[in-house]
Scaffold this active site. Structure first.
Site, mmCIF file in Angstrom:
data_model
loop_
_atom_site.group_PDB
_atom_site.id
_atom_site.type_symbol
_atom_site.label_atom_id
_atom_site.label_comp_id
_atom_site.label_asym_id
_atom_site.label_seq_id
_atom_site.Cartn_x
_atom_site.Cartn_y
_atom_site.Cartn_z
ATOM 1 N N GLU A 3 -20.187 -34.562 -59.812
ATOM 2 C CA GLU A 3 -21.216 -34.823 -58.791
ATOM 3 C C GLU A 3 -22.005 -36.093 -59.101
ATOM 4 O OE1 GLU A 3 -21.781 -33.616 -55.885
ATOM 5 O OE2 GLU A 3 -20.195 -32.128 -56.029
ATOM 6 N N CYS B 295 -14.479 -36.285 -39.538
ATOM 7 C CA CYS B 295 -15.648 -36.800 -38.821
ATOM 8 C C CYS B 295 -16.150 -38.054 -39.548
ATOM 9 C CB CYS B 295 -16.729 -35.725 -38.765
ATOM 10 S SG CYS B 295 -18.013 -36.099 -37.570
ATOM 11 N N CYS C 224 -11.733 -36.586 -33.364
ATOM 12 C CA CYS C 224 -12.140 -35.336 -32.712
ATOM 13 C C CYS C 224 -10.934 -34.489 -32.313
ATOM 14 C CB CYS C 224 -13.010 -35.641 -31.495
ATOM 15 S SG CYS C 224 -14.484 -36.588 -31.921
ATOM 16 N N CYS D 141 -10.166 -32.193 -35.027
ATOM 17 C CA CYS D 141 -11.327 -31.503 -35.613
ATOM 18 C C CYS D 141 -11.365 -30.043 -35.154
ATOM 19 C CB CYS D 141 -12.606 -32.218 -35.193
ATOM 20 S SG CYS D 141 -14.084 -31.429 -35.867
ATOM 21 N N CYS E 245 -19.127 -29.037 -30.680
ATOM 22 C CA CYS E 245 -19.756 -30.329 -30.983
ATOM 23 C C CYS E 245 -20.435 -30.952 -29.757
ATOM 24 C CB CYS E 245 -18.701 -31.274 -31.545
ATOM 25 S SG CYS E 245 -19.395 -32.851 -32.022
#
Ligand code: SF4
Length: 363
Positions: free
Chosen positions: A44, A199, A206, A209, A215
């Site tokens: 991270e 995205c 899209c 997606c 959305c």
């Protein structure tokens, strides 16, 4: 009261779509499905401001050398920086190292998995603490970072700056409310992957997606209008001059100050060129940063390249000079180093590029 967007959708189906997509398309990464909070933590920190593809090579090398938090705490800072060189944002490595020492001193060498404890460590904010806890022990905690901010602001078609104020609070709350009862690590990773792989900032795909039907931005044909982030500062062009001063198989290097950009890293003497001086004059000034000499040394161009630092576009022009007699009036923090030992010093990315050019061509 839960977010009104959740009232409008079938939240269970939303969760199922997210997880089903993740099972088929989620990225396989060396720090995933890992119950060791130390490895998740290292990944991270490396991933802050850095692409996954870049981190992949560094992560394996870093955890091979420092397999536990105890190994990391026991290492010299110079060695930690050496294993970080090229990743940039070196403050991350320093904080990680300091935090490792704190874990050894205050947590008996066990990386905590409670976000409240994690946030007491240097360099850990809400996102990173929650990410370590949820990814390593599947805790039901929300995460919100660049990819999920983009995804959420589009799903909601939410105007305003999502990094602060009311909208930021709303996104954190929503990220928590939408979590499933179990399997939060996978769910959170799925949202991040959707933001990163589908995205995307410029070309959201899209048609691929799984969340298209949920959305609002897609429905309004306004996907790329979100997120509405503050404008980035204008790019500024600057010129840097570096000088390779060589005597036989030794080169002159200088350690940067302990604070500021690239703190404590090594470099070939380098300065910023003032627009009123020539490149050659700036190169002579760079020499003077490392060694006192009354002579004007004969220099030749060695290498030119461009790189970016934050909002600066830097043209770095590197010159070289070869001495018959070794100059000995070195400034503090400067030293002669054998070419063979350059690889042991921690350099910033642009300076490492100069070092490699010498190792490849100049022995
Ligand atoms: Fe992003 Fe398009 Fe999916 Fe909406 S439908 S979340 S804009 S990729």
């Amino acid at each position: 009261m839960q977010d009104p967007w959740l009232d409008k959708i079938d939240a269970d189906r939303f969760r199922k779509e997210v997880i089903a997509w993740y099972r088929r398309h989620g990225r396989v990464l060396p720090w995933r499905n890992c119950a060791d909070p130390y490895r998740v933590w290292v990944s991270e920190i490396m991933l802050q401001q850095t692409q996954v593809a870049t981190v992949l090579g560094y992560f394996d090398r870093f955890v091979a050398r420092f397999p536990t938090v105890v190994d990391l705490a026991a290492a010299d800072e110079a060695e930690v920086l050496h294993y970080w060189q090229g990743l940039g944002y070196y403050r991350r490595a320093r904080n990680l190292h300091q935090a490792a020492k704190k874990v050894v001193q205050e947590f008996d060498g066990c990386v905590p998995t409670e976000p409240q404890e994690l946030r007491k460590l240097p360099g850990l904010g809400r996102y990173t603490a929650n990410a370590i806890a949820t990814f390593s022990s599947d805790q039901r905690l929300p995460i919100l970072e660049a990819n999920t901010i983009r995804l959420w602001t589009r799903l909601l078609a939410a105007p305003g700056d999502p990094t602060k104020g009311t909208l930021n609070r709303r996104l954190w709350n929503l990220s928590e409310e939408v979590l499933p009862k179990n399997g939060c690590a996978d769910f959170n990773q799925a949202l991040m992957d959707l933001g990163s792989e589908v995205c995307t900032a410029r070309n959201p795909d899209c048609s691929k997606c799984p969340l298209e039907e949920f959305c609002s931005a897609k429905e309004q044909d306004r996907a790329t209008e979100f997120p509405q982030l503050p404008k980035r500062p204008t790019i500024v062009n600057v010129d840097h001059v570096a000088i390779v001063v060589r005597h036989r198989d030794h080169v002159l290097v200088r350690q940067r100050p302990d604070a500021g950009r690239w703190a404590s890293l090594w470099e070939f003497p380098t300065c910023e060129r003032d627009k009123s001086e020539t490149w050659e004059q700036a190169a002579q000034r760079a020499i003077d940063l490392a060694v006192q000499t009354k002579e004007t040394l004969a220099i030749a161009e060695h290498l030119v390249f461009k790189h970016g630092i934050m909002h600066f576009r830097v043209t770095l022009r590197c010159f070289k000079t070869t001495l018959r007699t070794k100059l000995t009036s070195l400034r503090p923090r400067s030293r002669w180093t054998p070419l063979d030992e350059l690889e042991r010093l921690a350099f910033s990315s642009p300076q490492r590029r100069i070092a490699y050019s010498l190792l490849e061509n100049g022995r």
